[in-house]
Write an enzyme that holds these catalytic residues in place. Sequence first.
Site, PDB file in Angstrom:
ATOM      1  N   ASP A 273      86.304 -26.760  28.025  1.00 34.49           N
ATOM      2  CA  ASP A 273      87.484 -27.237  27.307  1.00 34.49           C
ATOM      3  C   ASP A 273      88.506 -26.117  27.231  1.00 34.49           C
ATOM      4  O   ASP A 273      88.439 -25.255  26.359  1.00 34.49           O
ATOM      5  CB  ASP A 273      87.086 -27.697  25.896  1.00 34.49           C
ATOM      6  N   LYS A 280      94.457 -23.489  25.242  1.00 35.32           N
ATOM      7  CA  LYS A 280      93.892 -22.621  24.201  1.00 35.32           C
ATOM      8  C   LYS A 280      94.294 -21.169  24.453  1.00 35.32           C
ATOM      9  O   LYS A 280      94.550 -20.787  25.598  1.00 35.32           O
ATOM     10  CB  LYS A 280      92.356 -22.711  24.241  1.00 35.32           C
ATOM     11  N   ARG A 354      87.495 -36.363  20.816  1.00 38.22           N
ATOM     12  CA  ARG A 354      87.555 -37.696  20.190  1.00 38.22           C
ATOM     13  C   ARG A 354      88.006 -38.751  21.183  1.00 38.22           C
ATOM     14  O   ARG A 354      87.672 -39.919  21.041  1.00 38.22           O
ATOM     15  CB  ARG A 354      88.457 -37.629  18.955  1.00 38.22           C
TER      16      ARG A 354
HETATM   17  N1  BES Z   1      86.050 -28.113  21.329  1.00 36.29           N
HETATM   18  C1  BES Z   1      87.079 -27.926  20.389  1.00 36.29           C
HETATM   19  C2  BES Z   1      86.563 -27.617  18.999  1.00 36.29           C
HETATM   20  C3  BES Z   1      86.065 -26.226  18.788  1.00 36.29           C
HETATM   21  C4  BES Z   1      86.926 -25.162  18.655  1.00 36.29           C
HETATM   22  C5  BES Z   1      84.720 -26.014  18.653  1.00 36.29           C
HETATM   23  C6  BES Z   1      86.432 -23.903  18.417  1.00 36.29           C
HETATM   24  C7  BES Z   1      84.222 -24.744  18.402  1.00 36.29           C
HETATM   25  C8  BES Z   1      85.076 -23.693  18.289  1.00 36.29           C
HETATM   26  C9  BES Z   1      87.917 -29.192  20.284  1.00 36.29           C
HETATM   27  O1  BES Z   1      88.063 -29.910  21.451  1.00 36.29           O
HETATM   28  C10 BES Z   1      89.278 -28.767  19.861  1.00 36.29           C
HETATM   29  O2  BES Z   1      89.919 -28.093  20.598  1.00 36.29           O
HETATM   30  N2  BES Z   1      89.668 -29.170  18.660  1.00 36.29           N
HETATM   31  C11 BES Z   1      90.927 -28.788  18.127  1.00 36.29           C
HETATM   32  C12 BES Z   1      91.507 -29.983  17.442  1.00 36.29           C
HETATM   33  C13 BES Z   1      92.944 -29.787  17.024  1.00 36.29           C
HETATM   34  C14 BES Z   1      93.825 -29.710  18.230  1.00 36.29           C
HETATM   35  C15 BES Z   1      93.332 -30.931  16.138  1.00 36.29           C
HETATM   36  C16 BES Z   1      90.689 -27.663  17.145  1.00 36.29           C
HETATM   37  O3  BES Z   1      89.697 -27.685  16.423  1.00 36.29           O
HETATM   38  O4  BES Z   1      91.491 -26.730  17.140  1.00 36.29           O
HETATM   39 ZN    ZN Z   2      86.578 -29.716  22.832  1.00 33.15          ZN
HETATM   40 MN    MN Z   3      89.671 -29.174  22.635  1.00 31.74          MN
END
Ligand code: BES
Ligand code: ZN
Ligand code: MN
Length: 496
Positions: A273, A280, A354
Amino acid sequence: MKFSAQHYAVNQAADCLIVGIFEEKNLSQSAVEINKISDNYLLHLVESGELSGKLGQTTLLRNVPNLAAERLLVVGCGKRGELNERQFKQLMQKTAQTLKETQAKSAVSFLTEIPLNQRTLYWNIRFAIETIEQDLYQFTQFKSQKTAEKSTALSEVIFNVGADELASAEQAIQHASAIALGVRLAKDVANCPPNVCNPAYLADKALNLAETSPLIKTTIVNEAEMEKLGMGAYLAVSRGAHNEAKLAIMEYRNAPNPNAKPIVLVGKGLTFDAGGISLKPAADMDEMKYDMCGAASVYGVMNALAQLQLPLNVIGVMAGCENLPDGNAYRPGDILTTMNGLTVEVLNTDAEGRLVLCDTLTYVERFDPELVIDIATLTGACVVALGQHNSGLVSTHDDIAAALEQAAQQSADKAWRLPLSEEYQEQLKSNFADLANIGGRWGGAITAGAFLANFTKKYPWAHLDIAGTAWLQGANKGATGRPVSLLVQFLLNQVK
Ligand code: BES
Ligand code: ZN
Ligand code: MN
């Protein structure tokens, strides 16, 4: 490692005996016996301060007078009657580490007589095995020098139990061994790098499992089929990737009534991801290879099930996909049509889990589930809320939530429930579509769950956010195999 239960006497021959002593010059029952046959050898060491009984102190003794065993490992167990499961695991870990450094091939553990607060002997043995296996785990697949740093002579641990305890001890060994296998396999796929562990790799694992387990049937849904099914959200996430998305379905059918409604486990399987166009930051981005730990845990549970042959119907699903930026990637602002017809406005392409899960949760309706649990590294917000010790639990059904809380407590694979009330849905309103894919700044772990709840109306459902618990950072970086133990315990509890 081979584990067995047997009744042993302290003066029998053995490579190594393990006995506990408590603080305040308090010996365990076997330590008292050993002290007696060795003419107060242990008490002398206690009096001199050599053996303190402090939690986790391990002392390896050789040539103990009149003892037939070659070695005696004395383990400090803290204050008598005050040992909780966390401390027990700590002392088991120290025990395993010390044992590994000896040349003993087998060890007989009398730590079975150390009482654990509110726990039976079954749990003493289960936690012992789970901890030893955890400690022995290493991932060397990609090291050119395979000679393990932690290699050990030890190949067998025998738990000393009374004749009347044999049945429960053997059950603990059976359960713990299956859980340890599941944890190890979950760690192996999770630790695997993303250039190897891609969606097709996960699918292959699922297919291989069906080949070795007659109770499991695997099917793979590829992108062409997803297209036909209208899985517009899942496919949108995958569009920036060259590796095709694969949805792997492992059907385990072993309930006495073959038509019994199945329990369905859905794992988020983002093999990498990067965030997509909402890229990111670079720091720690490698850890996003772990964004498939939900899928890995489902894979581990299915392996444990195949070993335990529980009389249940369970369907394990791994939603494999990659989230990468590309000229063809989905964009912020895009409106997607999901498999159940709801439209979603993408406000952040990094909230991709999601989107993959919502279509998978619609897909599993076809199995007419008794209940569905999804397991996902879904939000950083969950880690902010709960830290790295508890998985987040979100559910529309109090009874499933309670059953998961109970399994978490039993297995010491902790989870904590977050509230999911109507108000959170308001944060997901969009001016242009039925739903937005993010819910703003506050309560991010809950709004992610609230988003999924829109796609789970046809069955009872719970969601485990394992973003904080699925892997460790820093010097011990690596997958934890959580929440395999919680989920297997949940399934054990489902067997009537
Ligand atoms: N896989 C990530 C969540 C994550 C982030 C897990 C860091 C473990 C450590 C997920 O897909 C994600 O990026 N979520 C975002 C959601 C936001 C954009 C609303 C997040 O948590 O920043
Ligand atoms: Zn993710
Ligand atoms: Mn993500």
